[in-house]
Design a protein around this motif. Structure first.
Motif, mmCIF file in Angstrom:
data_model
loop_
_atom_site.group_PDB
_atom_site.id
_atom_site.type_symbol
_atom_site.label_atom_id
_atom_site.label_comp_id
_atom_site.label_asym_id
_atom_site.label_seq_id
_atom_site.Cartn_x
_atom_site.Cartn_y
_atom_site.Cartn_z
ATOM 1 N N ALA A 80 0.827 -1.207 0.000
ATOM 2 C CA ALA A 80 0.000 0.000 0.000
ATOM 3 C C ALA A 80 0.861 1.256 0.000
ATOM 4 C CB ALA A 80 -0.921 -0.007 1.231
ATOM 5 N N ALA A 81 1.959 1.204 0.782
ATOM 6 C CA ALA A 81 2.864 2.362 0.822
ATOM 7 C C ALA A 81 3.510 2.598 -0.540
ATOM 8 C CB ALA A 81 3.942 2.155 1.890
ATOM 9 N N LEU A 82 3.895 1.503 -1.214
ATOM 10 C CA LEU A 82 4.486 1.635 -2.546
ATOM 11 C C LEU A 82 3.480 2.219 -3.540
ATOM 12 C CD1 LEU A 82 6.511 -1.693 -2.853
ATOM 13 C CD2 LEU A 82 7.446 0.605 -2.846
ATOM 14 N N ALA A 83 2.232 1.780 -3.447
ATOM 15 C CA ALA A 83 1.203 2.295 -4.351
ATOM 16 C C ALA A 83 1.012 3.800 -4.150
ATOM 17 C CB ALA A 83 -0.114 1.552 -4.123
ATOM 18 N N GLU A 84 1.061 4.240 -2.876
ATOM 19 C CA GLU A 84 0.897 5.668 -2.593
ATOM 20 C C GLU A 84 2.073 6.475 -3.144
ATOM 21 O OE1 GLU A 84 0.214 8.682 1.232
ATOM 22 O OE2 GLU A 84 0.475 6.523 1.537
ATOM 23 N N LEU A 85 3.289 5.949 -2.978
ATOM 24 C CA LEU A 85 4.475 6.629 -3.495
ATOM 25 C C LEU A 85 4.417 6.738 -5.025
ATOM 26 C CD1 LEU A 85 7.354 5.151 -1.310
ATOM 27 C CD2 LEU A 85 6.605 7.530 -1.382
ATOM 28 N N THR A 86 3.991 5.652 -5.667
ATOM 29 C CA THR A 86 3.876 5.663 -7.126
ATOM 30 C C THR A 86 2.868 6.704 -7.585
ATOM 31 O OG1 THR A 86 4.434 3.302 -7.241
ATOM 32 C CG2 THR A 86 3.348 4.264 -9.160
ATOM 33 N N SER A 87 1.738 6.788 -6.869
ATOM 34 C CA SER A 87 0.711 7.765 -7.217
ATOM 35 C C SER A 87 1.231 9.195 -7.080
ATOM 36 C CB SER A 87 -0.511 7.568 -6.310
ATOM 37 O OG SER A 87 -1.479 8.564 -6.542
ATOM 38 N N LYS A 88 1.973 9.468 -6.003
ATOM 39 C CA LYS A 88 2.504 10.820 -5.793
ATOM 40 C C LYS A 88 3.557 11.159 -6.845
ATOM 41 C CE LYS A 88 1.559 11.178 -0.840
ATOM 42 N NZ LYS A 88 2.125 11.333 0.513
ATOM 43 N N THR A 89 4.347 10.152 -7.252
ATOM 44 C CA THR A 89 5.346 10.387 -8.295
ATOM 45 C C THR A 89 4.670 10.759 -9.611
ATOM 46 O OG1 THR A 89 6.856 8.799 -7.270
ATOM 47 C CG2 THR A 89 7.274 9.362 -9.564
ATOM 48 N N GLU A 90 3.607 10.045 -9.958
ATOM 49 C CA GLU A 90 2.877 10.345 -11.186
ATOM 50 C C GLU A 90 2.233 11.728 -11.122
ATOM 51 O OE1 GLU A 90 0.192 7.096 -11.473
ATOM 52 O OE2 GLU A 90 1.655 5.730 -12.355
ATOM 53 N N GLU A 91 1.717 12.104 -9.933
ATOM 54 C CA GLU A 91 1.107 13.422 -9.774
ATOM 55 C C GLU A 91 2.144 14.524 -9.989
ATOM 56 O OE1 GLU A 91 -1.104 16.098 -6.297
ATOM 57 O OE2 GLU A 91 -0.661 13.980 -5.961
ATOM 58 N N LEU A 92 3.355 14.332 -9.408
ATOM 59 C CA LEU A 92 4.423 15.312 -9.580
ATOM 60 C C LEU A 92 4.847 15.405 -11.040
ATOM 61 C CD1 LEU A 92 6.455 17.266 -8.370
ATOM 62 C CD2 LEU A 92 7.946 15.320 -7.850
ATOM 63 N N GLN A 93 4.924 14.255 -11.711
ATOM 64 C CA GLN A 93 5.290 14.228 -13.129
ATOM 65 C C GLN A 93 4.280 15.018 -13.958
ATOM 66 O OE1 GLN A 93 5.750 10.270 -14.849
ATOM 67 N NE2 GLN A 93 4.635 11.006 -16.630
ATOM 68 N N ASN A 94 2.997 14.842 -13.666
ATOM 69 C CA ASN A 94 1.960 15.559 -14.408
ATOM 70 C C ASN A 94 2.060 17.064 -14.187
ATOM 71 O OD1 ASN A 94 0.860 13.206 -15.479
ATOM 72 N ND2 ASN A 94 -0.553 12.923 -13.771
ATOM 73 N N ARG A 95 2.381 17.470 -12.942
ATOM 74 C CA ARG A 95 2.530 18.896 -12.648
ATOM 75 C C ARG A 95 3.703 19.479 -13.436
ATOM 76 N NH1 ARG A 95 2.947 19.795 -6.384
ATOM 77 N NH2 ARG A 95 3.246 21.932 -7.152
ATOM 78 N N ILE A 96 4.810 18.747 -13.498
ATOM 79 C CA ILE A 96 5.976 19.216 -14.247
ATOM 80 C C ILE A 96 5.630 19.364 -15.723
ATOM 81 C CG2 ILE A 96 8.288 18.561 -15.053
ATOM 82 C CD1 ILE A 96 8.758 17.302 -12.317
ATOM 83 N N ASN A 97 4.919 18.390 -16.263
ATOM 84 C CA ASN A 97 4.540 18.449 -17.677
ATOM 85 C C ASN A 97 3.651 19.657 -17.973
ATOM 86 O OD1 ASN A 97 5.969 16.148 -18.280
ATOM 87 N ND2 ASN A 97 4.219 14.775 -18.127
#
Length: 279
Positions: free
Chosen positions: A71-88
């Motif tokens: 569950a912790a890994l899934a949350e980290l992955t989600s936050k990474t994708e969110e940050l990537q989208n913000r950068i884009n």
């Protein structure tokens, strides 16, 4: 069990420890998270198959602990994708703004706007491809998502210093010509931002404000976060003001303070804004 311990050590490391390598990209982090997730799923399958799902472990059974890690890994992955989208989104918005400035400067020069090519992505090609690189867990593909800083060619520094010296002597026409030759001879040079900035200064001294504005724009758009970016953006705004393009000048000068707060250039931009009575 050794694999389990290794995975737990990696997962329980604080996030700053994972980010100690400043050259690591979001794509690298996401790939590591995907790998860890796969390891966790594999270990869960091993525990279930071996019947070792119930041994007591601090904090619950082995499978319960694995579920918590997953569950912790899934949350980290989600936050990474969110940050990537913000950068884009930032890259897209910044690139569009620079493209608009290029269009306006070309109009001021009386150039053919139909010949303008696509605007280089804000931050360079590496920023533009971060989304595509993060979509794969192939280390080879991620390694190619960012280009290493180029080395100077044999005569590159000497040619730059020569042109800079000519500018220092007050021969603005020769300096402008030599700096233009430099940027054409060494495209992508790490000295390009400064060379374009200096060429803009030389052209300003010659009274060629439209071409000076274009040179400042090229300097800023090439390295919008570089050490010469504040000066380039400030002088671009001032040049637009000199050309009578007050609304565009006001927007550009306000951007100096927004992007580089607390700098000397931001203070100078404020003075220029007051002089133009910008709202």
């Amino acid at each position: 069990m050794r694999r389990l311990i290794a995975v737990l050590v990696l997962v329980l490391l604080p996030v700053p420890a994972l980010a100690q390598d400043r050259t690591q990209t979001l794509a690298d982090i996401r790939a590591e998270l995907n790998t860890l997730t796969a390891d966790v799923n594999s270990l869960k399958a091993e525990l279930t198959a071996s019947g070792a799902s119930n041994p007591n472990v601090a904090g619950g059974s082995a499978l319960q602990r694995m579920d918590a890690i997953e569950a912790a890994l899934a949350e980290l992955t989600s936050k990474t994708e969110e940050l990537q989208n913000r950068i884009n989104r930032v890259v897209t918005d910044g690139t569009n703004r620079i493209g608009d400035l290029e269009f306006r400067v070309t109009e001021l020069e009386g150039g053919d706007v139909s010949k303008l090519g696509d605007t280089a992505p804000l931050g360079g090609q590496a920023a533009a491809t971060v989304g595509a690189a993060a979509a794969t867990s192939d280390p080879a593909a991620q390694a190619g998502s960012a280009d290493p800083a180029p080395d100077l060619a044999v005569n590159e520094k000497a040619d730059f210093d020569r042109a800079k010296g000519v500018l220092g002597q007050g021969d603005f026409r020769a300096a402008a010509d030599q700096l233009k030759t430099f940027t054409e001879t060494y495209p992508g040079s790490p000295l390009s931002a400064e060379a374009l900035l200096l060429r803009g200064d030389a052209l300003t001294q010659l009274g060629d404000i439209p071409n000076a504005a274009r040179s400042y724009l090229e300097s800023f758009s090439g390295t919008p976060n570089g050490s010469f970016a504040p000066d380039a953006l400030l002088r671009l705004g001032q040049s637009l003001g000199t050309l009578g393009q007050t609304p565009e000048a006001c927007v550009t000068l306000k951007e100096v303070g927004a992007r580089f707060p607390g700098t000397e250039q931001a203070s100078q931009a404020t003075v220029s804004l007051q002089g133009m009575a910008c709202q």
